[in-house]
Design an enzyme around this catalytic site. Sequence first.
Site, short mmCIF file in Angstrom:
data_model
loop_
_atom_site.label_atom_id
_atom_site.label_comp_id
_atom_site.label_asym_id
_atom_site.label_seq_id
_atom_site.Cartn_x
_atom_site.Cartn_y
_atom_site.Cartn_z
N ASP A 1 0.85 -1.19 0.00
CA ASP A 1 0.00 0.00 0.00
C ASP A 1 0.89 1.25 0.00
OD1 ASP A 1 -3.21 0.56 1.04
OD2 ASP A 1 -1.77 2.21 1.10
N ILE A 2 0.53 2.22 -0.81
CA ILE A 2 1.35 3.44 -0.95
C ILE A 2 1.31 4.29 0.32
CG2 ILE A 2 -0.37 5.08 -1.87
CD1 ILE A 2 1.67 5.71 -4.10
N ASN B 1 -12.96 -3.09 2.41
CA ASN B 1 -13.90 -1.98 2.39
C ASN B 1 -14.77 -2.13 1.16
OD1 ASN B 1 -12.94 -0.59 4.72
ND2 ASN B 1 -11.18 0.12 3.52
N GLU C 1 -11.93 3.71 -1.32
CA GLU C 1 -11.42 4.76 -2.21
C GLU C 1 -11.26 4.26 -3.63
OE1 GLU C 1 -7.55 6.03 -0.91
OE2 GLU C 1 -8.27 6.38 1.13
N VAL C 2 -10.83 3.02 -3.75
CA VAL C 2 -10.48 2.52 -5.09
C VAL C 2 -11.51 1.47 -5.51
CG1 VAL C 2 -8.70 1.42 -6.50
CG2 VAL C 2 -8.03 2.93 -4.61
N HIS D 1 -10.37 -5.27 -3.48
CA HIS D 1 -9.06 -5.51 -2.89
C HIS D 1 -9.20 -5.91 -1.43
CE1 HIS D 1 -10.05 -1.23 -2.54
NE2 HIS D 1 -9.42 -1.24 -1.38
N HIS E 1 -7.07 -5.81 2.16
CA HIS E 1 -5.92 -5.24 2.87
C HIS E 1 -5.38 -6.31 3.83
CE1 HIS E 1 -6.89 -0.83 2.21
NE2 HIS E 1 -8.07 -1.35 1.96
P1 5GP Z 1 -9.73 1.43 0.24
O1 5GP Z 1 -9.97 2.61 1.13
O2 5GP Z 1 -10.31 1.62 -1.14
O3 5GP Z 1 -10.12 0.14 0.88
O4 5GP Z 1 -8.16 1.34 0.09
C1 5GP Z 1 -7.45 1.78 -1.02
C2 5GP Z 1 -5.99 1.72 -0.64
O5 5GP Z 1 -5.23 1.92 -1.82
C3 5GP Z 1 -5.55 2.81 0.35
O6 5GP Z 1 -5.03 2.19 1.53
C4 5GP Z 1 -4.50 3.61 -0.41
O7 5GP Z 1 -3.41 4.00 0.39
C5 5GP Z 1 -4.07 2.63 -1.51
N1 5GP Z 1 -3.63 3.29 -2.75
C6 5GP Z 1 -4.26 4.31 -3.40
N2 5GP Z 1 -3.58 4.64 -4.52
C7 5GP Z 1 -2.50 3.79 -4.57
C8 5GP Z 1 -1.44 3.65 -5.52
O8 5GP Z 1 -1.33 4.34 -6.53
N3 5GP Z 1 -0.53 2.67 -5.25
C9 5GP Z 1 -0.62 1.86 -4.13
N4 5GP Z 1 0.34 0.95 -3.97
N5 5GP Z 1 -1.62 1.98 -3.23
C10 5GP Z 1 -2.55 2.94 -3.46
#
Ligand code: 5GP
Length: 117
Positions: free
Chosen positions: A33-34, A91, A99-100, A104, A106
Site C-alpha cells: 500500500d502506498i 472496504n 477509495e479505489v 481488494h 488489505h
Molecule cells: P480502500 O480505502 O479503497 O479500501 O483502500 C485503497 C488503498 O489503496 C488505500 O489504503 C490507499 O493508500 C491505496 N492506494 C491508493 N492509490 C494507490 C497507488 O497508486 N498505489 C498503491 N500501492 N496503493 C494505493
Amino acid sequence: MGYDRNNVFAKILRGEIPCERVYEDEAVLAFKDINPKAPIHVLVIPKGAYSSFIDFSIRGSSEEVATFFSTVGKIVEQLRLHENGFRMVVNSGPDSGEEVPHFHVHLMSGKRLGAMA
Ligand code: 5GP
C-alpha cells in the site's frame, strides 16, 4: 455494477502506474500500500475487472473466488504474517470509505494493531 477502467488499480494492472509487488500469478496481484497503516500493509487484488467485494462474489465464478481467497492465504504464509498475527480488511461501498473501486483485500501486520475503529 459498472467498472471504472481508469481506477488506480486497473492502471497498476496495465503497468501504467508502478507498484512494489510482493506476489503475482495469472489471476492475482499483491503489492505494498502506498500509504501504509501498519509496518506491513499489502493489498491483494484479482486481475479481473471487479469493482467491489459484492461485484466479485456475484460475477466471479466459484473457482475464481475460491482461488482468490486461497491465494490470499498463500500470501499470508509467504510473508509469514500468521506467525505474529495480522488483520484482513475489505472496504466495500461509501460507508466503508472505499477509495479505489477495484476489489481488494488489505493485509496489515507488523505491530499490535489495536482495536478497530
Ligand atoms: P480502500 O480505502 O479503497 O479500501 O483502500 C485503497 C488503498 O489503496 C488505500 O489504503 C490507499 O493508500 C491505496 N492506494 C491508493 N492509490 C494507490 C497507488 O497508486 N498505489 C498503491 N500501492 N496503493 C494505493
